[in-house]
Scaffold this active site. Structure first.
Site, PDB file in Angstrom:
ATOM      1  CB  SER A  83      41.616  41.250  39.421  1.00 13.87           C
ATOM      2  OG  SER A  83      40.487  41.201  38.576  1.00 13.87           O
ATOM      3  CE1 TYR A 109      38.950  37.915  43.566  1.00 14.76           C
ATOM      4  CE2 TYR A 109      37.717  39.356  42.103  1.00 14.76           C
ATOM      5  CZ  TYR A 109      38.793  38.536  42.332  1.00 14.76           C
ATOM      6  OH  TYR A 109      39.719  38.346  41.346  1.00 14.76           O
ATOM      7  CE  LYS A 139      42.517  39.228  43.408  1.00 15.08           C
ATOM      8  NZ  LYS A 139      43.630  38.335  43.802  1.00 15.08           N
TER       9      LYS A 139
HETATM   10  C1  UD1 Z   1      34.816  37.760  36.741  1.00 14.00           C
HETATM   11  C2  UD1 Z   1      34.567  38.637  37.927  1.00 14.00           C
HETATM   12  C3  UD1 Z   1      35.837  39.414  38.203  1.00 14.00           C
HETATM   13  C4  UD1 Z   1      36.967  38.447  38.469  1.00 14.00           C
HETATM   14  C5  UD1 Z   1      37.118  37.483  37.312  1.00 14.00           C
HETATM   15  C6  UD1 Z   1      38.089  36.395  37.722  1.00 14.00           C
HETATM   16  C7  UD1 Z   1      32.176  39.167  38.012  1.00 14.00           C
HETATM   17  C8  UD1 Z   1      31.138  40.202  37.798  1.00 14.00           C
HETATM   18  N1  UD1 Z   1      33.433  39.503  37.680  1.00 14.00           N
HETATM   19  O1  UD1 Z   1      35.103  38.588  35.610  1.00 14.00           O
HETATM   20  O2  UD1 Z   1      35.653  40.243  39.318  1.00 14.00           O
HETATM   21  O3  UD1 Z   1      38.175  39.149  38.651  1.00 14.00           O
HETATM   22  O4  UD1 Z   1      35.885  36.876  36.993  1.00 14.00           O
HETATM   23  O5  UD1 Z   1      38.262  35.484  36.715  1.00 14.00           O
HETATM   24  O6  UD1 Z   1      31.898  38.066  38.446  1.00 14.00           O
HETATM   25  N2  UD1 Z   1      29.267  34.911  30.932  1.00 14.00           N
HETATM   26  C9  UD1 Z   1      28.154  34.323  30.370  1.00 14.00           C
HETATM   27  N3  UD1 Z   1      27.729  33.126  30.863  1.00 14.00           N
HETATM   28  C10 UD1 Z   1      28.353  32.482  31.896  1.00 14.00           C
HETATM   29  C11 UD1 Z   1      29.488  33.093  32.480  1.00 14.00           C
HETATM   30  C12 UD1 Z   1      29.926  34.311  31.978  1.00 14.00           C
HETATM   31  O7  UD1 Z   1      27.560  34.866  29.438  1.00 14.00           O
HETATM   32  O8  UD1 Z   1      27.900  31.403  32.313  1.00 14.00           O
HETATM   33  C13 UD1 Z   1      29.764  36.185  30.388  1.00 14.00           C
HETATM   34  C14 UD1 Z   1      29.762  37.322  31.408  1.00 14.00           C
HETATM   35  O9  UD1 Z   1      28.556  38.009  31.355  1.00 14.00           O
HETATM   36  C15 UD1 Z   1      30.936  38.161  30.908  1.00 14.00           C
HETATM   37  C16 UD1 Z   1      31.888  37.157  30.258  1.00 14.00           C
HETATM   38  O10 UD1 Z   1      31.107  35.993  30.006  1.00 14.00           O
HETATM   39  O11 UD1 Z   1      30.490  39.036  29.914  1.00 14.00           O
HETATM   40  C17 UD1 Z   1      33.053  36.789  31.142  1.00 14.00           C
HETATM   41  O12 UD1 Z   1      32.564  36.388  32.401  1.00 14.00           O
HETATM   42  P1  UD1 Z   1      33.517  35.790  33.533  1.00 14.00           P
HETATM   43  O13 UD1 Z   1      34.331  34.682  32.973  1.00 14.00           O
HETATM   44  O14 UD1 Z   1      32.683  35.495  34.724  1.00 14.00           O
HETATM   45  O15 UD1 Z   1      34.542  36.977  33.839  1.00 14.00           O
HETATM   46  P2  UD1 Z   1      34.246  38.481  34.297  1.00 14.00           P
HETATM   47  O16 UD1 Z   1      32.844  38.700  34.644  1.00 14.00           O
HETATM   48  O17 UD1 Z   1      34.859  39.378  33.292  1.00 14.00           O
END
Ligand code: UD1
Length: 342
Positions: free
Chosen positions: A126, A151, A155
């Site tokens: 990842s 987690y 990795k």
């Molecule tokens: C997340 C994990 C990462 C993991 C990956 C797997 C965290 C901090 N990181 O990545 O370790 O490998 O998922 O798929 O959890 N967002 C919102 N609202 C939401 C959900 C997300 O605004 O309800 C935003 C987050 O702030 C981020 C973006 O969307 O900026 C992507 O979020 P997400 O899909 O959770 O992925 P990552 O955080 O990049």
């Protein structure tokens, strides 16, 4: 003879899409999964899409005796190891469960590959290993940051286990693919992402909000140092991602690796903000999404996206689907799962 690939966690989101693409590329596939966070319906979906009655073994890869029976039964030269727990927050609450599950299963795979003299291990890593990188986009040479969750640590540790094993055991060849943000679903809508409970990831939360299962999407922070203030990520279509696995398995089985252990970023190379993704989702699918800006989510990095030059050149692979196609496929899948008619 046809090449056979064992897919651990093959009933999961990325595993099931990879099974489809491998079969369509001419490989035989065996799916191993304990269904702890997946459904047998995904295996049925793979069978329906490909028309192949792909073998399925209900086995926990932490159970080495059960895994041995799978090695005895099938003559695969390659394993793609997906089987793992993947919720960042949960891993903070239950670190031992994460280390126990994610590392035991991977070490079992590595050990049996050596014992059975089977060469190729593709590990599902990842972009989380890059943490909050100083220079963007990140290349495979970008230094990994200390993991901020168990987690993420599993990795990094699994990458190291694979690297060291490939160095020590001449039979082994390993590749770690570092995925950026996998999203979307198969265009048939027969397989896709189906998180249990409240989704942690952005796009499943978006599609569930559009489906009326969640009331409102929370956008985590709009005060980042980015063009619109929301975080930037590299969203990679799951079908494109699956094809990167096919390209990697081709490289491994055709003896084209340059080193015993290799790493590739798998992304699009294009940063997309949370608000951009939300707006595009609304436009492509012709709907309005209920969302509000809330505070930052602890642990989120402001921006990360991939330098994909190495994968483009060495794997001969690149992301092809547009974000619009991906967002349409994600919604088509959610509608099918929830029985929503147009
Ligand atoms: C997340 C994990 C990462 C993991 C990956 C797997 C965290 C901090 N990181 O990545 O370790 O490998 O998922 O798929 O959890 N967002 C919102 N609202 C939401 C959900 C997300 O605004 O309800 C935003 C987050 O702030 C981020 C973006 O969307 O900026 C992507 O979020 P997400 O899909 O959770 O992925 P990552 O955080 O990049």
């Amino acid at each position: 003879m046809r090449e056979c690939v064992l897919i651990s966690g093959g009933a999961g989101y990325i595993g099931s899409h990879t099974a489809v693409e491998l079969i369509e590329a001419g490989y035989d596939v065996v799916i191993v999964d304990n269904l702890s966070n997946s459904e047998i319906a995904a295996v049925e979906g793979v069978r329906q899409i490909t028309g192949v009655d792909v073998p399925f073994e209900l086995v926990n890869t932490c159970d080495i005796e059960a895994l041995k029976k799978v090695f005895d039964k099938y003559k695969f030269n390659s394993v793609i190891h997906f089987a793992a727990y993947k919720a960042v927050g949960e891993s903070m609450e239950k670190p031992l469960m994460y280390y126990q599950n994610n590392l035991t299963s991977f070490m079992n795979i590595c050990q049996l590959m050596v014992v059975y003299n089977r060469p190729n291990i593709l590990f599902s890593s990842s972009a989380t290993v890059y943490g909050d990188a100083e220079h963007l986009p990140v290349t495979e040479q970008t230094e990994r940051q200390p993991a901020t969750s168990p987690y993420g640590n599993t990795k990094q540790m699994a990458e190291d286990i694979l690297r060291d094993s490939c160095r020590a055991y001449p039979v082994l060849h390993g590749v770690a693919l570092r995925y950026f943000n996998p999203v979307g679903a198969h265009p048939s809508a027969l397989i896709g992402e189906l998180p249990r409970g409240v989704p942690n990831n952005l796009l499943p939360f978006v599609t569930q909000t559009a489906a009326g299962i969640r009331e409102c999407l929370s956008v985590f922070g709009n005060d980042y140092d980015t063009p619109d203030g929301t975080c930037l990520r590299d969203y990679i279509d799951v079908v494109d991602l699956a094809k990167a696995h096919v390209a990697t398995i081709n490289r491994m089985t055709q003896g084209k690796m340059r080193q015993d252990y290799e790493i590739f970023n798998v992304g699009t190379g294009c940063p997309v903000s949370v608000l951009e993704l939300v707006t595009k989702f609304e436009k492509v699918n012709n709907l309005k999404l209920n969302y509000k800006i809330v505070g930052r989510r602890p642990g989120d990095v402001p921006a990360v996206w991939a330098d994909v030059k190495l994968a483009n050149e060495e794997l001969g692979w690149k992301a092809e689907r547009t974000l619009e196609e991906t967002l349409a496929a994600a919604w088509k899948w959610e509608k099918r799962v929830r029985n929503i008619k147009d």
